[in-house]
Design an enzyme around this catalytic site. Sequence first.
Site, PDB file in Angstrom:
ATOM      1  N   CYS A  42      -6.658 -27.097   8.587  1.00  0.00           N
ATOM      2  CA  CYS A  42      -5.395 -26.448   8.956  1.00  0.00           C
ATOM      3  C   CYS A  42      -4.592 -27.302   9.941  1.00  0.00           C
ATOM      4  O   CYS A  42      -5.115 -28.224  10.567  1.00  0.00           O
ATOM      5  CB  CYS A  42      -5.643 -25.060   9.540  1.00  0.00           C
ATOM      6  SG  CYS A  42      -6.144 -25.038  11.283  1.00  0.00           S
ATOM      7  N   ASP A  61       0.853  -1.186   0.000  1.00  0.00           N
ATOM      8  CA  ASP A  61       0.000   0.000   0.000  1.00  0.00           C
ATOM      9  C   ASP A  61       0.893   1.242   0.000  1.00  0.00           C
ATOM     10  O   ASP A  61       2.107   1.150   0.194  1.00  0.00           O
ATOM     11  CB  ASP A  61      -0.975  -0.011   1.177  1.00  0.00           C
ATOM     12  CG  ASP A  61      -0.292   0.044   2.536  1.00  0.00           C
ATOM     13  OD1 ASP A  61       0.922   0.319   2.584  1.00  0.00           O
ATOM     14  OD2 ASP A  61      -0.966  -0.180   3.542  1.00  0.00           O
ATOM     15  N   GLY A 110       0.968   3.867   1.985  1.00  0.00           N
ATOM     16  CA  GLY A 110       1.239   4.538   3.250  1.00  0.00           C
ATOM     17  C   GLY A 110       0.240   5.635   3.556  1.00  0.00           C
ATOM     18  O   GLY A 110       0.254   6.211   4.645  1.00  0.00           O
ATOM     19  N   PHE A 139      -3.061   5.622   4.149  1.00  0.00           N
ATOM     20  CA  PHE A 139      -3.987   5.389   5.249  1.00  0.00           C
ATOM     21  C   PHE A 139      -3.303   5.584   6.596  1.00  0.00           C
ATOM     22  O   PHE A 139      -3.849   6.193   7.513  1.00  0.00           O
ATOM     23  CB  PHE A 139      -4.587   3.986   5.161  1.00  0.00           C
ATOM     24  CG  PHE A 139      -5.544   3.676   6.276  1.00  0.00           C
ATOM     25  CD1 PHE A 139      -6.853   4.129   6.238  1.00  0.00           C
ATOM     26  CD2 PHE A 139      -5.135   2.946   7.388  1.00  0.00           C
ATOM     27  CE1 PHE A 139      -7.735   3.859   7.275  1.00  0.00           C
ATOM     28  CE2 PHE A 139      -6.002   2.670   8.431  1.00  0.00           C
ATOM     29  CZ  PHE A 139      -7.314   3.136   8.368  1.00  0.00           C
ATOM     30  N   HIS A 155      -4.643 -21.020  12.015  1.00  0.00           N
ATOM     31  CA  HIS A 155      -6.040 -21.374  11.764  1.00  0.00           C
ATOM     32  C   HIS A 155      -6.795 -20.254  11.051  1.00  0.00           C
ATOM     33  O   HIS A 155      -7.489 -20.499  10.044  1.00  0.00           O
ATOM     34  CB  HIS A 155      -6.770 -21.711  13.064  1.00  0.00           C
ATOM     35  CG  HIS A 155      -8.256 -21.781  12.879  1.00  0.00           C
ATOM     36  ND1 HIS A 155      -8.880 -22.865  12.315  1.00  0.00           N
ATOM     37  CD2 HIS A 155      -9.237 -20.857  13.111  1.00  0.00           C
ATOM     38  CE1 HIS A 155     -10.180 -22.629  12.227  1.00  0.00           C
ATOM     39  NE2 HIS A 155     -10.420 -21.422  12.697  1.00  0.00           N
ATOM     40  N   CYS A 211     -12.252 -27.899   9.417  1.00  0.00           N
ATOM     41  CA  CYS A 211     -11.066 -27.170   8.958  1.00  0.00           C
ATOM     42  C   CYS A 211      -9.890 -28.119   8.752  1.00  0.00           C
ATOM     43  O   CYS A 211      -9.639 -29.007   9.572  1.00  0.00           O
ATOM     44  CB  CYS A 211     -10.695 -26.089   9.973  1.00  0.00           C
ATOM     45  SG  CYS A 211      -9.239 -25.118   9.514  1.00  0.00           S
ATOM     46  N   ASP A 214      -7.792  -7.424   1.689  1.00  0.00           N
ATOM     47  CA  ASP A 214      -6.741  -7.537   2.699  1.00  0.00           C
ATOM     48  C   ASP A 214      -7.279  -7.011   4.010  1.00  0.00           C
ATOM     49  O   ASP A 214      -8.197  -6.182   4.029  1.00  0.00           O
ATOM     50  CB  ASP A 214      -5.501  -6.725   2.305  1.00  0.00           C
ATOM     51  CG  ASP A 214      -5.641  -5.261   2.707  1.00  0.00           C
ATOM     52  OD1 ASP A 214      -5.088  -4.870   3.750  1.00  0.00           O
ATOM     53  OD2 ASP A 214      -6.351  -4.504   1.995  1.00  0.00           O
ATOM     54  N   ASP A 269      -2.887   8.282  -1.783  1.00  0.00           N
ATOM     55  CA  ASP A 269      -4.222   8.884  -1.754  1.00  0.00           C
ATOM     56  C   ASP A 269      -4.511   9.468  -0.391  1.00  0.00           C
ATOM     57  O   ASP A 269      -3.807   9.209   0.586  1.00  0.00           O
ATOM     58  CB  ASP A 269      -5.285   7.839  -2.101  1.00  0.00           C
ATOM     59  CG  ASP A 269      -5.399   6.765  -1.020  1.00  0.00           C
ATOM     60  OD1 ASP A 269      -4.356   6.357  -0.466  1.00  0.00           O
ATOM     61  OD2 ASP A 269      -6.519   6.336  -0.720  1.00  0.00           O
ATOM     62  N   CYS A 283      -6.101 -27.391  13.567  1.00  0.00           N
ATOM     63  CA  CYS A 283      -7.304 -28.199  13.751  1.00  0.00           C
ATOM     64  C   CYS A 283      -7.051 -29.685  13.529  1.00  0.00           C
ATOM     65  O   CYS A 283      -7.753 -30.532  14.099  1.00  0.00           O
ATOM     66  CB  CYS A 283      -8.398 -27.700  12.806  1.00  0.00           C
ATOM     67  SG  CYS A 283      -9.080 -26.090  13.271  1.00  0.00           S
TER      68      CYS A 283
END
Length: 369
Positions: free
Chosen positions: A306, A93, A95, A97, A335, A304, A266, A147, A309
């Site tokens: 993962c 990004d 920067g 924000f 997870h 799940c 994201d 922005d 789990c």
Amino acid sequence: MAVKYELVKECSKTGARAGRLHTPHGVFDTPIFMPVGTQATVKSISPHELMDMGAGIILSNTYHLFLRPGDDLVKEAGGLHKFMNWDRGILTDSGGFQVFSLGALRKITEEGVTFRSHIDGSKQFLSPEVATKVQMNLGADIIMAFDECVPYPADHDYARKSTERTTRWAKRCKDTLTRQDQALFGIVQGGMHKDLRTMSVRDLVELDFPGYAVGGLSVGEPKDLMYEILEYTVCQLPKDKPRYLMGVGTPDCLVEGVMHGIDMFDCVFPTRVARNGTAMTWKGRLVAKNAEYARDFRPIDSDCGCYACQNFSRAYIRHLLKTDEIFGLRLMTIHNLYFLLDFMRKMRQAIIEEHFPEFRSEFLANYQR
């Protein structure tokens, strides 16, 4: 062209779409969730663990890497990919924000933003040119135009001036970019004002970016309003370019974003709540620290696949969290990221098999917000 979007399937009943994004560091399927590695690392997770989960692209933060360790050092190391040993996609990004969230610590002018570092209070400056050059040094596949994120609420006059500045800054970013192996995305702003969203889309599309992000949402507004503005905005964006909704990562928001035609997402949410002992599941959040799980020997989520789990119980993970063992935070993070990546894969499959509306309805009926 550094990045190319390929439309694979579009839902006949909604705006949801399955696609494929070609980047210099691989091809990945969309819709996709990008784990956030703010400081050039996804907290507590190694690159090979992310790869095993199926992560195709991650996000890093220009603001933080600009301040520490510095973009020149990252460039010297061979760019972010080599610096963090990640050979798949990276998006940085701009920067913007982070700078604008500093509030009283920053001053905005047409030239750029002067601010005080949150680390040591030193005076710093970011402009469209500086932010773009920093991202060129970092070497991400996809970089973002600098922005101004319109806050919520914001009156029409403020939002208009801010949005017009964002467009001017976007052009300066485009004029600065010289690397052919990076794709610069424009960011649509406009606050909650539909006419300004239309203006922002029109002006950015005229600049012909290879992709577009929808910014200024999920900044405190009610979700119904967010979805309304999102739907209004996305339908005006080009169909042959990737669409990215910034800063959204809860399952209910992801399914709604996909329904409206978003390809990329994201958010720090899954890793942040993991460190607080909260797991994401198909039925909603599960707070693993709660006493009710002290003798619960089931996995966090029986559906799940993962590592957490498949190998450990709620009781064991609760024990690790209550005793502040780092392994507990790692298991929760593994997870949550696996869950979201798998969630996106299942949505993509539903789009391809033409039953996304049914998938969405069933999910929302069982999900406790």
